[in-house]
Design an enzyme around this catalytic site. Sequence first.
Site, mmCIF file in Angstrom:
data_model
loop_
_atom_site.group_PDB
_atom_site.id
_atom_site.type_symbol
_atom_site.label_atom_id
_atom_site.label_comp_id
_atom_site.label_asym_id
_atom_site.label_seq_id
_atom_site.Cartn_x
_atom_site.Cartn_y
_atom_site.Cartn_z
ATOM 1 N N LYS A 179 23.201 0.468 -22.051
ATOM 2 C CA LYS A 179 21.796 0.719 -21.709
ATOM 3 C C LYS A 179 20.941 0.772 -22.971
ATOM 4 O O LYS A 179 19.817 0.276 -22.997
ATOM 5 C CB LYS A 179 21.679 2.028 -20.918
ATOM 6 C CG LYS A 179 22.210 1.895 -19.492
ATOM 7 C CD LYS A 179 22.392 3.233 -18.788
ATOM 8 C CE LYS A 179 23.143 3.033 -17.479
ATOM 9 N NZ LYS A 179 23.495 4.271 -16.792
ATOM 10 N N GLN A 239 23.304 10.595 -17.341
ATOM 11 C CA GLN A 239 24.476 9.756 -17.071
ATOM 12 C C GLN A 239 25.493 10.539 -16.240
ATOM 13 O O GLN A 239 25.887 11.645 -16.605
ATOM 14 C CB GLN A 239 25.099 9.290 -18.405
ATOM 15 C CG GLN A 239 26.265 8.343 -18.241
ATOM 16 C CD GLN A 239 25.859 7.005 -17.610
ATOM 17 O OE1 GLN A 239 24.842 6.430 -17.943
ATOM 18 N NE2 GLN A 239 26.665 6.522 -16.679
ATOM 19 N N ASP A 293 16.228 6.450 -12.260
ATOM 20 C CA ASP A 293 17.386 6.102 -11.437
ATOM 21 C C ASP A 293 17.089 6.283 -9.945
ATOM 22 O O ASP A 293 17.917 5.954 -9.100
ATOM 23 C CB ASP A 293 18.594 6.987 -11.805
ATOM 24 C CG ASP A 293 19.533 6.300 -12.788
ATOM 25 O OD1 ASP A 293 19.545 5.055 -12.810
ATOM 26 O OD2 ASP A 293 20.256 7.005 -13.514
#
Length: 282
Positions: A49, A93, A116
């Site tokens: 990422k 994460q 997200d």
Amino acid sequence: MAVKLDGAALASNIKAQIREETAALARPPMLAVVLAGEDPASQIYVRGKERDCAECGIRTRTHRLPAEVSQADLLALVDSLNRDEDVDGVLVQLPLPEGLDARPILHALAPEKDVDCFHPLNAGLLALGEPRFLPCTPAGVLELLDAYEIPIRGRHCVVIGRSRLVGRPLAQLLTARDGTVTLCHSKTRDLPNLTRQADILISAVGQPGLVTAEMVKPGAAVIDVAMNRGADGKLTGDADFPAVEPVAGFLTPVPGGVGPMTRACLLQNVLRAARLRRGILC
Ligand code: NAP
């Protein structure tokens, strides 16, 4: 033979477009990443990422925390990132190390920085058909279908897997696009009977070999979301690729199908978050 849906090539076009759009902003977008613990897969994902963002002119700041970090300290970090004016998007994460509860952490994210699309407000907006952000993997699947001009409207879309991350939001997005959706899961009876009716068959389970050639209607589009790591270290999807390839009309490879699209859609969300926060979009 099925047409291979080249997610890697499409993602690279999307990234080029994002690069142009971030260059036009007065200040490059900033993504803050929270990485707790030493999970090797998570370390690889986060590095990926960071690389993607750098390629697209998006700044990143990764907060690496020990696996022993407390829930309270993690919440305090999220709170400070929520209030940090320079931060446009925050990504925690997953999975978090044992002993930490992801739910309150994700619920504590500022919804406008939740790139997200995990926050209940963003999940709710999506369910109402008024999304602020699109969840990355489902959005990536739709972009792939659109890029190859595979129609959704009026088509029977069978989704295997109903997770909050993939299957459920994907079913919502396909419904919003006028697909007729059947959402399957581990308790579904006679799965092959349903999948054989699918014009678009999407598998997001995590079981290699689950989707056999007999389960696919000739000419159907088969989207394999799964990423299963074999004993040899190789990635495979849920579909028996060599057997399904001669039957399907379209098929995603694993790797190189949905995975790169998920990553590209995260970048789109970071850009969108930056524009929304700066009043460039409403
Ligand atoms: P998950 O949370 O474990 O959900 C799996 C789903 O599959 C559940 O809904 C489960 O049903 C269902 N299922 C399990 N066994 C089944 C069976 N025999 N028949 C039908 N349905 C069955 O997984 P996830 O997070 O959605 O991820 C799914 C896969 O996608 C994994 O391989 C993951 O690595 C991959 N993934 C890929 C990307 C990407 O970018 N390509 C992104 C995210 C995830 P129940 O609800 O009844 O338990």
